[in-house]
Write a protein that holds these residues in place. Structure first.
Motif, PDB file in Angstrom:
ATOM      1  N   ARG A   1       0.823  -1.212   0.000  1.00  0.00           N
ATOM      2  CA  ARG A   1       0.000   0.000   0.000  1.00  0.00           C
ATOM      3  C   ARG A   1       0.859   1.265   0.000  1.00  0.00           C
ATOM      4  N   THR A   2       0.248   2.326  -0.504  1.00  0.00           N
ATOM      5  CA  THR A   2       0.905   3.630  -0.466  1.00  0.00           C
ATOM      6  C   THR A   2       0.936   4.141   0.976  1.00  0.00           C
ATOM      7  N   VAL A   3       1.902   5.008   1.231  1.00  0.00           N
ATOM      8  CA  VAL A   3       2.025   5.649   2.546  1.00  0.00           C
ATOM      9  C   VAL A   3       2.119   7.153   2.318  1.00  0.00           C
ATOM     10  N   GLY A   4       1.262   7.924   2.968  1.00  0.00           N
ATOM     11  CA  GLY A   4       1.319   9.374   2.844  1.00  0.00           C
ATOM     12  C   GLY A   4       0.753   9.877   1.528  1.00  0.00           C
ATOM     13  N   ASN A   5       0.881  11.178   1.313  1.00  0.00           N
ATOM     14  CA  ASN A   5       0.367  11.801   0.092  1.00  0.00           C
ATOM     15  C   ASN A   5       1.212  11.417  -1.124  1.00  0.00           C
ATOM     16  N   ILE A   6       0.582  11.418  -2.286  1.00  0.00           N
ATOM     17  CA  ILE A   6       1.299  11.231  -3.548  1.00  0.00           C
ATOM     18  C   ILE A   6       1.945  12.562  -3.932  1.00  0.00           C
ATOM     19  N   SER A   7       3.234  12.553  -4.197  1.00  0.00           N
ATOM     20  CA  SER A   7       3.927  13.785  -4.608  1.00  0.00           C
ATOM     21  C   SER A   7       3.860  13.929  -6.133  1.00  0.00           C
ATOM     22  N   MET A   8       4.402  15.018  -6.640  1.00  0.00           N
ATOM     23  CA  MET A   8       4.345  15.268  -8.078  1.00  0.00           C
ATOM     24  C   MET A   8       5.116  14.202  -8.866  1.00  0.00           C
ATOM     25  N   ASP A   9       6.292  13.826  -8.396  1.00  0.00           N
ATOM     26  CA  ASP A   9       7.164  12.933  -9.166  1.00  0.00           C
ATOM     27  C   ASP A   9       7.434  11.605  -8.488  1.00  0.00           C
ATOM     28  N   MET A  10       6.941  11.395  -7.299  1.00  0.00           N
ATOM     29  CA  MET A  10       7.229  10.160  -6.581  1.00  0.00           C
ATOM     30  C   MET A  10       6.181   9.921  -5.506  1.00  0.00           C
ATOM     31  N   CYS A  11       6.227   8.734  -4.948  1.00  0.00           N
ATOM     32  CA  CYS A  11       5.363   8.418  -3.817  1.00  0.00           C
ATOM     33  C   CYS A  11       6.030   7.326  -2.996  1.00  0.00           C
ATOM     34  N   MET A  12       5.448   7.014  -1.849  1.00  0.00           N
ATOM     35  CA  MET A  12       6.043   6.031  -0.957  1.00  0.00           C
ATOM     36  C   MET A  12       5.105   4.837  -0.779  1.00  0.00           C
ATOM     37  N   ILE A  13       5.717   3.639  -0.649  1.00  0.00           N
ATOM     38  CA  ILE A  13       4.943   2.434  -0.403  1.00  0.00           C
ATOM     39  C   ILE A  13       5.530   1.695   0.792  1.00  0.00           C
ATOM     40  N   ASP A  14       4.678   0.929   1.476  1.00  0.00           N
ATOM     41  CA  ASP A  14       5.095   0.185   2.667  1.00  0.00           C
ATOM     42  C   ASP A  14       5.648  -1.175   2.237  1.00  0.00           C
ATOM     43  N   VAL A  15       6.949  -1.372   2.389  1.00  0.00           N
ATOM     44  CA  VAL A  15       7.582  -2.636   1.982  1.00  0.00           C
ATOM     45  C   VAL A  15       8.097  -3.405   3.200  1.00  0.00           C
ATOM     46  N   SER A  16       7.481  -3.186   4.335  1.00  0.00           N
ATOM     47  CA  SER A  16       7.942  -3.811   5.578  1.00  0.00           C
ATOM     48  C   SER A  16       7.929  -5.332   5.485  1.00  0.00           C
ATOM     49  N   GLU A  17       7.008  -5.893   4.723  1.00  0.00           N
ATOM     50  CA  GLU A  17       6.840  -7.350   4.668  1.00  0.00           C
ATOM     51  C   GLU A  17       7.423  -7.967   3.395  1.00  0.00           C
ATOM     52  N   VAL A  18       8.174  -7.203   2.618  1.00  0.00           N
ATOM     53  CA  VAL A  18       8.696  -7.710   1.348  1.00  0.00           C
ATOM     54  C   VAL A  18      10.217  -7.518   1.312  1.00  0.00           C
ATOM     55  N   GLU A  19      10.925  -8.515   0.827  1.00  0.00           N
ATOM     56  CA  GLU A  19      12.372  -8.393   0.660  1.00  0.00           C
ATOM     57  C   GLU A  19      12.655  -7.664  -0.661  1.00  0.00           C
ATOM     58  N   VAL A  20      13.041  -6.399  -0.563  1.00  0.00           N
ATOM     59  CA  VAL A  20      13.286  -5.608  -1.770  1.00  0.00           C
ATOM     60  C   VAL A  20      14.598  -4.849  -1.626  1.00  0.00           C
ATOM     61  N   LYS A  21      15.069  -4.348  -2.768  1.00  0.00           N
ATOM     62  CA  LYS A  21      16.272  -3.513  -2.750  1.00  0.00           C
ATOM     63  C   LYS A  21      16.064  -2.364  -3.733  1.00  0.00           C
ATOM     64  N   GLU A  22      16.913  -1.351  -3.617  1.00  0.00           N
ATOM     65  CA  GLU A  22      16.810  -0.198  -4.515  1.00  0.00           C
ATOM     66  C   GLU A  22      17.017  -0.648  -5.961  1.00  0.00           C
ATOM     67  N   GLY A  23      16.188  -0.116  -6.849  1.00  0.00           N
ATOM     68  CA  GLY A  23      16.236  -0.490  -8.245  1.00  0.00           C
ATOM     69  C   GLY A  23      15.239  -1.559  -8.631  1.00  0.00           C
ATOM     70  N   ASP A  24      14.626  -2.241  -7.637  1.00  0.00           N
ATOM     71  CA  ASP A  24      13.658  -3.292  -7.959  1.00  0.00           C
ATOM     72  C   ASP A  24      12.449  -2.719  -8.691  1.00  0.00           C
ATOM     73  N   GLU A  25      11.873  -3.554  -9.550  1.00  0.00           N
ATOM     74  CA  GLU A  25      10.720  -3.165 -10.357  1.00  0.00           C
ATOM     75  C   GLU A  25       9.449  -3.163  -9.511  1.00  0.00           C
ATOM     76  N   VAL A  26       8.589  -2.177  -9.764  1.00  0.00           N
ATOM     77  CA  VAL A  26       7.307  -2.050  -9.079  1.00  0.00           C
ATOM     78  C   VAL A  26       6.222  -1.920 -10.143  1.00  0.00           C
ATOM     79  N   ILE A  27       5.173  -2.750 -10.047  1.00  0.00           N
ATOM     80  CA  ILE A  27       4.081  -2.738 -11.019  1.00  0.00           C
ATOM     81  C   ILE A  27       2.945  -1.872 -10.495  1.00  0.00           C
ATOM     82  N   VAL A  28       2.586  -0.844 -11.255  1.00  0.00           N
ATOM     83  CA  VAL A  28       1.462   0.016 -10.889  1.00  0.00           C
ATOM     84  C   VAL A  28       0.163  -0.617 -11.368  1.00  0.00           C
ATOM     85  N   PHE A  29       0.121  -1.042 -12.635  1.00  0.00           N
ATOM     86  CA  PHE A  29      -0.984  -1.890 -13.098  1.00  0.00           C
ATOM     87  C   PHE A  29      -0.481  -2.812 -14.197  1.00  0.00           C
TER      88      PHE A  29
END
Length: 820
Positions: A757-785
């Motif tokens: 899920r998203t966390v906080g407001n959506i900014s103009m060029d970026m937004c934040m998501i909660d990855v507490s339960e997922v093993e991820v690293k910088e550069g990983d792909e994220v699917i919007v739809f």
């Protein structure tokens, strides 16, 4: 070695056809598409009847030089020099001819089937075995009832191994493919949910697939997948692999990730063996194990198999169309090169009309099984037939055969580095560039220099899915009904000429845009199909007539202005379309205005009415069906009056996407296909919905932060986590079309197969998501739809419709179009 040739009389006998032979021609090319004729001499055209009747294109093929045809009935028209071979079933005739051709060769053939991984396993087996075998295989994923015979037809006397994949979509298809391939070795890949819809249940699908192996002497398969199917497995010899069953021929008992590789240990013939796979994802690992087992079953040593598998390279089965530098378009097919896939890529190149000039950058072709003189003569003939304007050959073999290429502008380089050093000498501007290279030539270095730079948020558009959806709706049409495809609003956010080229190539009857400027852009990009402008503006009349755009006339004021424009410019019989308002109350002539309109149309020399149409308000909603019937009745009354006054028939159309399915009686002469073309139609029950979403919006993680419970995230301190965790900042915001309404946990994205899920407001060029339960690293792909996280779900999250989600994706988001 040239392909074995047959005479027309031989083909007639093989396929048991009737018909007179005008001239006993020599045949070595099978054609099923009149648009893909590169060498008519030696070709025979099979007029297949599918969603489009191949008999409609006999004249087109004849005019291109083809003189041999296989037909179900005599075609309309005059073809004095043609051999017309008449059969009951044209597809069966194609398959009979390919099966006969297969019987002429005594070579080992491996047959591959399954739900997933067929093409990858086939291509990897090709990589693994081509060092010591001359292999013939399916180009790309040509594994269908048509693709298999076209693939097997490639066999020649140089081949000593065939590897053919077979795909089926329903019961009764595999027997035909087995009779064409005739494999002695069977390989079964992963059995999953793909193509379940064509079968009663999973058992029926598995039993159908196993028919490919009914005459095999050996079958390679996964033990766990075939539990319960022992009776259906017919080959006398079996090579079983397993990750759990310790009595399997190949028992994989240990798995570990080592950097970017996957390390396997297994028991084989009482010995412990090992294998290093240069991939980590589960699908690739399983496909590699299938290849490992196959090599061992074929008698290769464990050491040899390990050494070869360690050098496997990724398989790219798709062409990618990207925006290039200096107003260029780049078709990127940088990772494989053979004559068959080159022809497929050149066909795709020929569909592109946005630039007057095209360039092919091609590497040497390896492991073709042909002598170099024969191979590069074939390549040169293809390049000439496809009207390539500029040719750049890279590799010693191409350089040695440069004299074969009859291209106005050509140059040759010994390797990629030499070309890159001289790339400044080639002013690539306003052209379509096809990159086609064997992986070892590292054409990705060329691609990086030619493709426009963009930020890492990308919308991928699947042109195969677009074509699938078009054909799905065509299959629902009454005979003779035309298709107007809606490409307004940047094709619902999906593109302009990129989609229009595909639709034009696949012979839609009309394209529709919202405003004249959109139509002008398509004309300038080489689109020649009739173009309708739905929202006609008086200020754009000059552009309309200059670029042969057909306006919609929806009011008396607009009608009078257009007639005045026509009179002032001495224009007669200009094609226009009349819109009737039957209940939308947006645009159009109302019922009480029809009589006056008829008075204006009667004997009017300035316009010719191409179509009369209206728009259904709620064709997808059962509760409004009585209103829809009222609209249809009002429309029939209106067009009947208009046709009586005109004295000629016009095209009538009222059905939109949902109307095509729910109101087949109202299809009239044409339908307007809109959002369904892009994979969305709410009126189709889920169990019957075979549409494929064409768009995937993806971004990537730019940074990951640990956040304590209660710490605020984003503008206005609106976001926080209930407990300590991690947030990832991703490269998409409301300027990219990801609306602010998705903020604060409303929106979800897909990462590593998990929804976050998203966390906080959506900014103009970026937004934040909660990855507490997922093993991820910088550069990983994220699917919007995507098809796994559909647009419909995003629309539901913020209480809107899928149209808004799709059309909101900003133009700054790079579009990449791919075609498999």
């Amino acid at each position: 070695m040239m392909h074995k040739r047959y005479t027309t009389s031989q083909v007639k006998q093989i396929i048991n056809a009737s018909g007179d032979i005008f001239a006993d021609n020599s045949i070595n090319i099978l054609l099923t598409d009149s648009r893909r004729i590169s060498n008519p001499s030696g070709a025979i055209f099979f007029a297949l009847s599918g969603r489009r009747n191949g008999h409609e294109f006999v004249a087109e093929a004849y005019n291109a030089g083809v003189r041999d045809f296989v037909l179900k009935q005599q075609p309309e028209g005059y073809f004095p020099e043609a051999n017309l071979l008449i059969v009951e079933d044209v597809l069966l005739a194609l398959q009979k001819l390919a099966a006969y051709h297969r019987e002429q060769f005594d070579l080992l053939v491996i047959g591959v089937t399954g739900s997933n991984g067929k093409t990858i396993v086939k291509e990897w087996l090709y990589q693994l075995l081509s060092a010591d075998k001359n292999i013939v295989r399916n180009p790309k994923s040509y594994n269908s009832q048509i693709g298999v015979p076209l693939s097997v037809w490639q066999m020649n006397e140089k081949n000593d191994l065939g590897i053919f994949e077979a795909g089926v979509s329903t019961v009764g298809e595999m027997d035909r493919l087995e009779s064409i391939i005739k494999p002695q070795i069977g390989v079964l890949t992963h059995i999953g949910s793909a193509h379940d819809e064509g079968f009663g249940d999973r058992d029926e699908k598995i039993i159908e697939k196993l028919k490919l192996f009914k005459n095999c002497r050996l079958l390679v398969y996964n033990y766990e997948q075939m539990l319960g199917y022992k009776e259906e497995i017919q080959p006398p010899e079996r090579f079983i692999w397993s990750r759990n069953f310790n009595q399997a021929d190949l028992y994989v008992f240990s798995e570990a990730v080592i950097e970017k590789n996957y390390y396997l240990r297994a028991m084989y013939k009482g010995d412990e063996i090992e294998c290093l796979i240069p991939f980590k994802d589960e699908a690739s690992v399983e496909n590699a194990i299938v290849c490992w087992a196959t090599m061992l079953a074929l008698g290769y040593s464990a050491a040899d198999a390990d050494d070869r598998i360690e050098r496997l390279t990724p398989v790219s089965m798709r062409l990618e169309l990207k925006n290039g530098i200096n107003d260029c378009s780049v078709i990127d097919d940088s990772y494989n090169s053979d004559v068959q896939s080159l022809e497929i890529a050149l066909n795709f190149l020929s569909q592109q009309n946005q630039h007057q000039k095209n360039t092919l950058i091609l590497s040497d072709i390896y492991q073709s099984g042909l002598q170099e003189d024969v191979l590069y003569k074939q390549v040169a003939d293809l390049v000439k037939a496809k009207k390539v304007n500029k040719f750049i050959g890279i590799g010693a073999a191409l350089e040695a055969h440069s004299n074969l290429f009859e291209v106005a502008e050509k140059s040759f380089y010994p390797d990629t580095a030499a070309f890159l050093n001289e790339m400044h000498a080639h002013p690539f501007r306003n052209q379509t560039i096809l990159l086609k290279g064997s992986r070892s030539f590292e054409f990705e270095k060329i691609s990086r220099l030619l493709v426009q730079k963009a930020h890492e948020t990308v919308m991928e558009i699947n042109l195969n899915a677009l074509l699938h959806n078009l054909n799905f709706y065509r299959s629902k049409l009454n005979p003779g009904v035309k298709v107007m495809a809606m490409v307004k609003a940047f094709s619902y956010g999906s593109g302009t000429y990129e989609l229009a080229n595909v639709l034009q190539y696949n012979k839609v009857d009309y394209l529709a845009v919202a405003y004249a400027d959109e139509g002008v852009a398509l004309r300038q990009a080489g689109i020649t199909v009739p173009l309708v402008v739905l929202n006609t503006e008086v200020s754009a009349f000059d552009k309309l007539t200059e670029f042969k755009l057909e306006p919609v006339i929806y009011s008396f004021g607009l009608f009078d202005e257009f007639i005045k424009h026509a009179q002032d410019n001495n224009i007669f019989n200009y094609p226009v379309h009349i819109k009737i308002d039957t209940g939308m109350h947006r645009l159009g002539f109302e019922d009480f205005e029809i009589e006056t309109l008829c008075d204006l149309l009667e004997e009017n020399p300035y316009v010719r009415i191409q179509s009369v149409f209206s728009h259904l308000v709620a064709s997808d909603t059962e509760e409004h069906d009585l209103f829809t019937l009222k609209q249809i009745n009002a429309f029939e009354k209106a067009f009947t009056q208009i046709e009586e006054v005109l004295g000629y028939k016009v095209i009538k159309h009222i059905c939109n996407t949902s109307g095509i399915i729910r109101w087949p009686a109202a299809q009239y002469d044409m339908v307007r296909l809109g959002i369904g073309l892009y994979g969305i139609d709410a009126c189709i029950p889920p169990a019957e919905n075979l549409l494929q979403p064409i768009a995937t919006l993806k971004t990537s993680i730019s940074q990951i932060k640990k956040v304590l419970a209660g710490d605020t995230v984003g503008y206005n301190r609106n976001g926080s986590l209930a407990k300590d965790g991690r947030i990832a900042t991703v490269r998409i915001g409301y300027a990219d079309g990801y609306l602010r309404a998705f903020g604060n946990g409303v929106g979800t994205m897909l990462i590593k197969g998990q929804l976050v899920r998203t966390v906080g407001n959506i900014s103009m060029d970026m937004c934040m998501i909660d990855v507490s339960e997922v093993e991820v690293k910088e550069g990983d792909e994220v699917i919007v739809f995507s098809n796994k996280h559909p647009i419909e779900e995003l629309a539901r999250q913020i209480g809107t419709i899928p149209y808004e989600i799709l059309t909101n994706v900003s133009q700054r988001v790079k579009r990449v179009y791919f075609y498999e």
